[in-house]
Write an enzyme that holds these catalytic residues in place. Structure first.
Site, short mmCIF file in Angstrom:
data_model
loop_
_atom_site.label_atom_id
_atom_site.label_comp_id
_atom_site.label_asym_id
_atom_site.label_seq_id
_atom_site.Cartn_x
_atom_site.Cartn_y
_atom_site.Cartn_z
CG LEU A 88 -1.81 1.20 1.51
CD1 LEU A 88 -3.03 1.05 0.57
CD2 LEU A 88 -2.31 1.38 2.78
CD GLU B 166 -2.11 0.94 8.45
OE1 GLU B 166 -2.93 1.53 7.61
OE2 GLU B 166 -0.88 0.83 8.50
CE1 TYR C 230 -16.60 5.65 3.06
CE2 TYR C 230 -16.23 4.34 0.87
CZ TYR C 230 -16.90 4.52 2.28
OH TYR C 230 -17.83 3.78 2.83
CB THR D 283 5.17 -2.42 4.66
OG1 THR D 283 5.75 -1.60 5.81
CG2 THR D 283 5.75 -3.90 5.22
N GLY E 262 2.90 12.65 5.39
CA GLY E 262 3.06 11.22 6.20
C GLY E 262 1.72 11.41 6.88
C1 LIG Z 1 8.84 0.97 9.24
C2 LIG Z 1 7.83 1.64 8.58
C3 LIG Z 1 6.88 1.13 7.56
C4 LIG Z 1 5.93 1.97 7.10
N1 LIG Z 1 4.69 1.45 6.12
C5 LIG Z 1 4.18 2.33 5.26
C6 LIG Z 1 3.57 1.57 4.30
O1 LIG Z 1 3.52 0.39 3.93
N2 LIG Z 1 2.58 2.32 3.55
C7 LIG Z 1 2.45 3.73 3.72
O2 LIG Z 1 1.66 4.53 3.05
N3 LIG Z 1 3.31 4.34 4.62
C8 LIG Z 1 4.08 3.39 5.61
N4 LIG Z 1 4.97 4.05 6.62
C9 LIG Z 1 4.55 5.51 6.91
C10 LIG Z 1 3.81 5.70 8.28
O3 LIG Z 1 2.51 5.53 8.11
C11 LIG Z 1 4.10 7.19 8.48
O4 LIG Z 1 5.59 7.06 9.01
C12 LIG Z 1 3.37 7.77 9.74
O5 LIG Z 1 1.96 7.88 9.13
C13 LIG Z 1 3.79 9.35 10.10
O6 LIG Z 1 3.84 9.80 9.09
P1 LIG Z 1 5.63 10.57 8.85
O7 LIG Z 1 6.60 9.61 9.31
O8 LIG Z 1 5.67 11.45 7.71
O9 LIG Z 1 5.52 11.52 10.25
P2 LIG Z 1 5.16 13.33 10.14
O10 LIG Z 1 3.83 13.33 9.82
O11 LIG Z 1 6.18 14.05 9.75
O12 LIG Z 1 5.06 13.40 11.79
C14 LIG Z 1 6.34 13.97 12.55
C15 LIG Z 1 5.86 14.10 13.93
O13 LIG Z 1 4.96 15.40 14.03
C16 LIG Z 1 3.66 14.77 14.90
N5 LIG Z 1 2.53 15.42 14.08
C17 LIG Z 1 2.32 15.78 12.65
N6 LIG Z 1 0.98 16.24 12.65
C18 LIG Z 1 0.67 16.54 14.13
C19 LIG Z 1 -0.50 17.33 14.32
N7 LIG Z 1 -1.46 17.64 13.85
N8 LIG Z 1 -0.60 17.60 15.69
C20 LIG Z 1 0.56 16.90 16.77
N9 LIG Z 1 1.43 16.40 16.10
C21 LIG Z 1 1.76 16.06 14.94
C22 LIG Z 1 3.63 13.40 14.56
O14 LIG Z 1 2.72 13.08 15.40
C23 LIG Z 1 5.10 13.21 14.56
O15 LIG Z 1 5.44 12.77 16.00
C24 LIG Z 1 5.85 3.09 7.36
C25 LIG Z 1 6.35 4.04 8.22
C26 LIG Z 1 7.64 2.96 8.71
C27 LIG Z 1 8.48 3.90 9.53
#
Ligand SMILES: Cc1cc2nc3c(=O)[nH]c(=O)nc-3n(C[C@H](O)[C@H](O)[C@H](O)COP(=O)(O)OP(=O)(O)OC[C@H]3O[C@@H](n4cnc5c(N)ncnc54)[C@H](O)[C@@H]3O)c2cc1C
Length: 399
Positions: free
Chosen positions: A143, A262, A253, A178, A151
């Site tokens: 996905l 998930e 959606y 992943t 993110g």
């Molecule tokens: C090993 C691994 C596997 C993954 N696998 C997948 C996958 O298969 N498919 C996929 O699409 N994604 C995948 N992800 C991505 C994962 O879903 C994201 O890392 C996660 O959603 C967080 O996004 P970000 O890393 O960009 O952090 P950011 O969004 O940059 O956040 C950084 C920090 O800011 C905080 N923050 C952000 N917005 C706010 C807010 N409004 N209020 C307060 N705090 C906030 C966050 O909580 C965090 O502490 C994977 C990630 C990892 C590390």
């Protein structure tokens, strides 16, 4: 090892440990026992090797397909077992017995987050081309939502699909995906209009052999070593009309629908990890002696283990309740969010408590506790961070 009552069930009469907790039934218990046997004999013995190699082989998918585990919740007409979400829940809770977060993640991405939208939103042709081979373990799925600049804030997605004759031309990139390195197809979020916000998001099925599709990097991680996490690049990838998944511009959606499942699966996986950590900690506390007695007979250690057991059972209760509501088709966003929030931090704390009881041995690779600490740390980040879970909860109270 036979799948009997776990060490943490010691002292309880057999009926109490074997009676299924709602929403599970005796049929689920039998499935659990079969999966435990599979995990104990065919996965756990290899988990260290796969961690070291930074890869588990695709033969795991083939074997799981043979056993019917990749299609537990899908109808028989697609090669599935005709079960439902509870059967998948059993599998997800059992997989952490292998002791490799990466292995659970790779299998989970395929079964839990990438194929469900194809089943739910796909056309009959898409189900035949993608779901059927995925259930057979012949095509591996991923996905792709996250991007370098998007993110938590999914609306920030920049990968753009430009309308052309017969389909779209896609440019952009995805990261942290992943199964991203091995995936044969990726359920990919793209922008299909230049409107900002959540509007204009769509899903396209991108295939690895499409021209312009490439894996730009295999990422190195703190934990989940057995799984491949990829960065993907799309340069003028032509995606035909028939690969649009769901309705154009209604992709948000699909994202929201997928997130609930998930997050529930992540909660179930964490419950499985917590159970394993508790069992191994009790075992070690009875075996290891200091100051003339097993360390578990020192009150401080005994109390720590008591707290680990409470953490496990409260997490289980919250998660099973959210699962029950979800399974009954009731809107369970609040319960699922609570379960995800509590169990992910909880599993990390459980691993940290186990590490303390194991002492120096826990810091060594061979016991698998240091791995559990690294693997469980992803929980409060992946699938929506703790902060985002609190935002959802806060807003659900009108705040
Ligand atoms: C090993 C691994 C596997 C993954 N696998 C997948 C996958 O298969 N498919 C996929 O699409 N994604 C995948 N992800 C991505 C994962 O879903 C994201 O890392 C996660 O959603 C967080 O996004 P970000 O890393 O960009 O952090 P950011 O969004 O940059 O956040 C950084 C920090 O800011 C905080 N923050 C952000 N917005 C706010 C807010 N409004 N209020 C307060 N705090 C906030 C966050 O909580 C965090 O502490 C994977 C990630 C990892 C590390």
């Amino acid at each position: 090892m036979a799948a009997g009552p776990s060490l943490s069930d010691r002292g309880l009469p057999p009926a109490a440990t074997r009676r299924p907790l709602p929403p599970f039934t005796d049929e689920h218990l039998q499935l659990r026992e079969a999966i435990h046997r599979f995990v104990d004999t065919e996965l756990r013995p290899h988990s260290q090797e796969w961690e070291d190699e930074r890869w588990f082989p695709n033969s795991v998918f083939h074997r799981m397909a043979e056993l019917g585990y990749l299609g537990l919740k899908y109808p028989e007409e697609y090669g599935g077992e005709g079960g439902d979400s509870l059967h998948d829940a059993v599998l997800t809770e059992a997989l952490p017995r292998a002791g490799s977060g990466g292995l659970s993640a790779g299998i989970g991405a395929h079964i839990g987050i990438a194929t469900p939208p194809v089943f739910r939103f796909g056309t009959e042709d898409q189900k035949q081309r993608f779901l059927v081979p995925a259930i057979r373990g012949e095509k591996i799925a991923a996905l792709g939502i996250t991007e370098p600049d998007a993110g938590s804030d999914v609306a920030g997605i920049k990968t753009f699909a430009r309308r052309v004759d017969g389909g779209w031309v896609v440019n952009g990139s995805k990261t942290f995906i992943t199964n991203g390195v091995r995936a044969d197809f990726v359920v990919t979020a793209v922008k299909t209009t230049s409107e900002g916000g959540h509007h204009g998001l769509s899903f396209l099925l991108l295939e690895r052999d499409m021209e312009g599709y490439s894996v730009s990097k295999k990422l190195e991680k703190m934990g989940w070593h057995a799984s491949d996490t990829g960065e993907l690049a799309f340069a003028d990838v032509f995606v035909p009309e028939e690969n649009l998944l769901g309705e154009e511009n209604k992709g948000f959606y699909l994202i929201m629908a997928n997130f609930q499942w998930e997050r529930l699966l992540m909660a179930l996986g964490a419950v499985g990890s917590m159970q394993g950590l508790l069992d191994r900690t009790i075992e070690y506390a009875l075996e290891r002696h200091a100051f003339g007695r097993p360390i578990g007979k020192h009150q401080v250690i005994r109390h720590r283990i008591a707290s680990m057991a409470v953490r496990l059972e409260t997490s289980r209760a919250l998660t099973y309740n959210a699962l029950r509501l979800f399974h009954e088709g009731i809107d369970a966003v609040r319960e699922v969010t609570m379960a995800k929030l509590m169990t992910q931090r909880g599993a990390f704390e459980q691993a940290d408590d186990a590490l303390q009881v194991f002492g120096g041995a826990g810091y060594m690779k061979e016991y698998g506790i240091e791995r559990a600490c690294r693997d469980t740390r992803l929980g409060p980040i992946g699938g929506g961070t703790d902060e985002i879970m609190k935002e959802i909860l806060g807003k659900s109270y009108g705040l």
